[in-house]
Design a protein around this motif. Structure first.
Motif, mmCIF file in Angstrom:
data_model
loop_
_atom_site.group_PDB
_atom_site.id
_atom_site.type_symbol
_atom_site.label_atom_id
_atom_site.label_comp_id
_atom_site.label_asym_id
_atom_site.label_seq_id
_atom_site.Cartn_x
_atom_site.Cartn_y
_atom_site.Cartn_z
ATOM 1 N N VAL A 1 44.261 -42.170 0.680
ATOM 2 C CA VAL A 1 44.235 -42.174 2.147
ATOM 3 C C VAL A 1 45.631 -42.415 2.707
ATOM 4 O O VAL A 1 46.060 -41.760 3.668
ATOM 5 C CB VAL A 1 43.248 -43.240 2.660
ATOM 6 C CG1 VAL A 1 43.375 -43.407 4.170
ATOM 7 C CG2 VAL A 1 41.816 -42.849 2.298
ATOM 8 N N LEU A 2 46.374 -43.348 2.099
ATOM 9 C CA LEU A 2 47.720 -43.652 2.575
ATOM 10 C C LEU A 2 48.636 -42.435 2.458
ATOM 11 O O LEU A 2 49.360 -42.089 3.406
ATOM 12 C CB LEU A 2 48.301 -44.817 1.774
ATOM 13 C CG LEU A 2 49.735 -45.227 2.124
ATOM 14 C CD1 LEU A 2 49.827 -45.658 3.578
ATOM 15 C CD2 LEU A 2 50.214 -46.331 1.193
ATOM 16 N N ILE A 3 48.602 -41.779 1.306
ATOM 17 C CA ILE A 3 49.439 -40.589 1.106
ATOM 18 C C ILE A 3 49.042 -39.489 2.071
ATOM 19 O O ILE A 3 49.901 -38.795 2.629
ATOM 20 C CB ILE A 3 49.326 -40.105 -0.352
ATOM 21 C CG1 ILE A 3 49.962 -41.131 -1.294
ATOM 22 C CG2 ILE A 3 50.007 -38.754 -0.531
ATOM 23 C CD1 ILE A 3 49.747 -40.828 -2.759
ATOM 24 N N THR A 4 47.733 -39.322 2.295
ATOM 25 C CA THR A 4 47.253 -38.284 3.215
ATOM 26 C C THR A 4 47.720 -38.545 4.636
ATOM 27 O O THR A 4 48.166 -37.622 5.336
ATOM 28 C CB THR A 4 45.715 -38.215 3.171
ATOM 29 O OG1 THR A 4 45.291 -37.923 1.830
ATOM 30 C CG2 THR A 4 45.197 -37.136 4.104
ATOM 31 N N ILE A 5 47.647 -39.798 5.074
ATOM 32 C CA ILE A 5 48.099 -40.144 6.428
ATOM 33 C C ILE A 5 49.595 -39.873 6.579
ATOM 34 O O ILE A 5 50.040 -39.276 7.580
ATOM 35 C CB ILE A 5 47.782 -41.619 6.738
ATOM 36 C CG1 ILE A 5 46.265 -41.820 6.862
ATOM 37 C CG2 ILE A 5 48.480 -42.061 8.022
ATOM 38 C CD1 ILE A 5 45.855 -43.265 7.020
ATOM 39 N N LEU A 6 50.378 -40.284 5.586
ATOM 40 C CA LEU A 6 51.819 -40.055 5.646
ATOM 41 C C LEU A 6 52.140 -38.561 5.648
ATOM 42 O O LEU A 6 53.064 -38.109 6.360
ATOM 43 C CB LEU A 6 52.510 -40.736 4.455
ATOM 44 C CG LEU A 6 52.501 -42.268 4.457
ATOM 45 C CD1 LEU A 6 53.098 -42.810 3.159
ATOM 46 C CD2 LEU A 6 53.279 -42.809 5.661
ATOM 47 N N PHE A 7 51.391 -37.789 4.875
ATOM 48 C CA PHE A 7 51.612 -36.347 4.811
ATOM 49 C C PHE A 7 51.383 -35.700 6.165
ATOM 50 O O PHE A 7 52.226 -34.939 6.661
ATOM 51 C CB PHE A 7 50.690 -35.732 3.755
ATOM 52 C CG PHE A 7 50.741 -34.232 3.716
ATOM 53 C CD1 PHE A 7 51.712 -33.584 2.978
ATOM 54 C CD2 PHE A 7 49.808 -33.469 4.413
ATOM 55 C CE1 PHE A 7 51.772 -32.193 2.936
ATOM 56 C CE2 PHE A 7 49.856 -32.084 4.379
ATOM 57 C CZ PHE A 7 50.842 -31.447 3.642
ATOM 58 N N TRP A 8 50.231 -36.000 6.797
ATOM 59 C CA TRP A 8 49.912 -35.373 8.074
ATOM 60 C C TRP A 8 50.803 -35.888 9.187
ATOM 61 O O TRP A 8 51.143 -35.126 10.117
ATOM 62 C CB TRP A 8 48.437 -35.583 8.410
ATOM 63 C CG TRP A 8 47.540 -34.715 7.601
ATOM 64 C CD1 TRP A 8 46.639 -35.108 6.645
ATOM 65 C CD2 TRP A 8 47.456 -33.285 7.639
ATOM 66 N NE1 TRP A 8 46.010 -34.014 6.095
ATOM 67 C CE2 TRP A 8 46.495 -32.882 6.681
ATOM 68 C CE3 TRP A 8 48.115 -32.310 8.379
ATOM 69 C CZ2 TRP A 8 46.167 -31.545 6.470
ATOM 70 C CZ3 TRP A 8 47.797 -30.972 8.164
ATOM 71 C CH2 TRP A 8 46.832 -30.609 7.216
#
Length: 270
Positions: A208-215
């Motif tokens: 979730v953390l990586i996904t948030i940073l990506f978007w």
């Protein structure tokens, strides 16, 4: 501040984004229909204030205002529904994995049909690298990708723009990023039942953390490109940051308030 050309460009971008999201959802819904997986909820553009909500054939349909996402809730996906006989959790590993891949195949096939194989295949492989490198350098590489797509929107046909974004979105879904379709499909193939829950719990927080940073990185790139398009020069980094933080905060609090309101409505009606 905005010229007529800018407004037309942004309107075309919203239309293309909405079309790609609907094609993606059509592929997922088709896979559910083939496997007879009951769908309980469809959220069309599920960010921002809700503008419509109704039920059709036992499926709750919710329409929001910002065309950034379309989500489909399949019966049996949540842990408290894992026991349901015809639910998602009771299907084979291959069946569950195919749900995540079907939506990607839908947009990939549509993109290849529009762009053609000779153009679509190189675009797919180049997009695979661009979605990752653009997120690592949103104010340079990412902004450049968005500006090039804006040029395509402005000079090319609407259909060509849809095809290009379909292929790029398919490359994103098949990239080795957490929470993307390929990642979810692999998780389903490698695990079943409670093992799947434990595995997802282990990688969930980081995913979730990586996904948030990506978007967020791509939101920075989109904001910077839009400001540069409107202002005619490179925007101030602090202005871009302020807009991104402000819009993200509004979206987060708005989403929480909406979920709370819908939860209360669900409880009162049940």
């Amino acid at each position: 501040m905005y010229s007529e050309a800018d407004l037309e460009l942004f309107a075309r971008f919203v239309i293309v984004l909405a079309c790609v999201q609907l094609i993606y959802s059509a592929g997922l819904l088709t896979a559910c229909w083939i496997q007879r997986m009951p769908v309980t909820r469809i959220e069309v553009f599920n960010f921002g204030p809700r503008i419509a909500r109704w039920s059709f054939g036992g499926i709750e349909i919710v329409v929001g205002t910002i065309p950034l996402n379309v989500s489909v809730t399949i019966e049996g996906m949540s842990p408290d529904e894992a026991h349901l006989l015809h639910g998602f959790s009771q299907r084979s590993r291959l069946g569950r994995a195919s749900i995540w891949i079907s939506s990607v195949l839908a947009i990939l096939v549509v993109g290849m049909m529009i762009c053609g194989i000779p153009v679509g295949v190189p675009r797919f492989w180049s997009s695979m690298g661009q979605v990752l490198s653009g997120a690592c350098a949103p104010l340079s590489l990412g902004k450049g990708c968005v500006l090039r797509y804006f040029n395509l929107l402005e000079r090319g046909s609407l259909m060509a723009s849809i095809g290009a974004l379909c292929i790029t979105y398919a490359a994103l879904c098949l990239s080795p990023l957490p929470m993307q379709n390929l990642f979810r499909a692999v998780i389903e193939l490698l695990s079943t039942g409670k093992k799947n829950e434990r595995l997802m719990g282990w990688v969930g927080v980081w995913s979730v953390l990586i996904t948030i940073l990506f978007w967020e990185a791509w939101f920075v790139a989109l904001t910077a490109a839009s400001l540069e398009r409107v202002l005619g020069n490179k925007p101030n980094v602090w202005l871009v940051s302020a807009i991104v933080v402000g819009v993200s905060a509004l979206a987060m609090f708005g989403q929480k308030g909406r979920e709370k309101a819908e939860s209360g409505t669900g409880q009162s009606s049940g």
